[in-house]
Design a protein around this motif. Structure first.
Motif, short mmCIF file in Angstrom:
data_model
loop_
_atom_site.label_atom_id
_atom_site.label_comp_id
_atom_site.label_asym_id
_atom_site.label_seq_id
_atom_site.Cartn_x
_atom_site.Cartn_y
_atom_site.Cartn_z
N PHE A 103 0.83 -1.21 0.00
CA PHE A 103 0.00 0.00 0.00
C PHE A 103 0.86 1.25 0.00
O PHE A 103 1.90 1.30 0.66
CB PHE A 103 -0.91 0.03 1.23
N GLY A 104 0.39 2.29 -0.71
CA GLY A 104 1.08 3.57 -0.75
C GLY A 104 0.40 4.62 0.09
O GLY A 104 -0.47 4.32 0.92
N PHE A 105 0.76 5.90 -0.15
CA PHE A 105 0.26 6.96 0.72
C PHE A 105 -1.21 7.31 0.47
O PHE A 105 -1.79 8.09 1.21
CB PHE A 105 1.14 8.22 0.63
N SER A 106 -1.82 6.74 -0.55
CA SER A 106 -3.24 7.00 -0.79
C SER A 106 -4.14 6.01 -0.07
O SER A 106 -5.37 6.16 -0.08
CB SER A 106 -3.54 6.95 -2.29
N PHE A 107 -3.55 5.01 0.61
CA PHE A 107 -4.35 3.99 1.30
C PHE A 107 -5.07 4.56 2.51
O PHE A 107 -4.53 5.37 3.26
CB PHE A 107 -3.45 2.83 1.74
N LYS A 108 -6.30 4.11 2.70
CA LYS A 108 -7.08 4.44 3.90
C LYS A 108 -7.59 3.14 4.52
O LYS A 108 -8.21 2.33 3.84
CB LYS A 108 -8.27 5.34 3.55
N PRO A 109 -7.34 2.92 5.81
CA PRO A 109 -7.87 1.71 6.48
C PRO A 109 -9.39 1.68 6.41
O PRO A 109 -10.01 2.74 6.23
CB PRO A 109 -7.38 1.87 7.92
N PRO A 110 -10.01 0.50 6.53
CA PRO A 110 -9.41 -0.78 6.90
C PRO A 110 -8.87 -1.55 5.70
O PRO A 110 -9.15 -1.21 4.55
CB PRO A 110 -10.60 -1.53 7.52
N VAL A 111 -8.11 -2.60 6.00
CA VAL A 111 -7.57 -3.47 4.97
C VAL A 111 -8.67 -4.43 4.51
O VAL A 111 -9.36 -5.03 5.32
CB VAL A 111 -6.37 -4.28 5.51
#
Length: 239
Positions: A131-139
């Protein structure tokens, strides 16, 4: 002045400016330099004599592309990388980077979790480029099982830019699945969520101009010699 930690919005703005007519970089150039920095970081902490077998876990976005580039360089450095992609990227660039690894005879593993489990058992260190900096939890699936297996393996982990599962601004979620790496290589500049990271922390991506550094008040450290990376803190967490 203190090194600036970036929000996702500012990180995106910097990427866009780097690839604008002002910055004049291509995505391919930036990915090549970022992937090289990731490979150098892993090789600095885990030598090929002690940790030759590297499992490179790649997500479908640019983060995964960085991982593919790193895998190619690690192969050139004398490591024995394998690549596992739970959801391979569909863009032409991603496919080209994958083909470059195939040309280097780097194994591209099947994407099922049984294959991941087997690969983890024979690996010495993991490069986390999911995952990069655009990821938002949850997985979400299929990445949740992957992060769980990687964590359970207890193998050393080198994460790219932000540990997979972490919020880029708020850090490691207390109620969500995420990795807890031993080493982090931040690209361009560290992200806000990395402030609480306590392992060995490196900065990579030696492509930001002085003008851009001043515009965004990055206050970047001076890279040593011709290295693509610089260590920001010791294992004790001191800058």
């Amino acid at each position: 002045m203190a090194l600036r930690y970036l929000t996702a919005k500012i990180a995106q703005q910097i990427d866009e400016e780097l690839m604008s007519t002002t910055g004049a970089f291509t995505l391919e150039q930036l990915m090549e330099l970022a992937g090289l920095a990731c490979a150098q970081t892993l090789a600095t902490v885990y030598t090929k004599e002690t940790h030759p077998r590297v499992l490179v876990c790649c997500g479908p976005g640019n983060q995964g592309g960085d991982g593919l580039v790193a895998a190619r360089h690690l192969g050139m450095f004398g490591y024995k990388p394998e690549i596992w992609m739970p959801k391979p990227g569909s863009k032409e660039l991603y496919q080209k980077l994958t083909h470059q690894c195939v040309n280097m005879k780097i194994p591209i593993l099947e994407k099922d979790t049984d294959t991941l489990r087997d690969a983890l058992s024979r690996s010495d260190v993991i490069l986390d480029a999911i995952f990069g900096f655009s990821f938002k939890p949850p997985v979400r699936a299929p990445f949740d099982d992957a992060l769980r297996l990687i964590t359970d393996s207890r193998k050393p982990i080198v994460s790219v830019d932000i540990p997979s599962g972490w919020d880029v601004e708020n850090g490691k979620p207390s109620d969500s699945l995420s990795l807890d790496p031993d080493v982090l290589v931040s690209l361009t500049a560290p992200k806000e969520g990395a402030k609480e990271f306590k392992g060995r922390h490196f900065l990579g991506g030696r492509f930001v101009t002085k003008a851009m550094e001043e515009k965004f008040n990055l206050n970047l450290p001076e890279y040593p010699g011709f290295s693509q990376i610089i260590e920001l803190q010791t294992s004790s967490g001191k800058l």
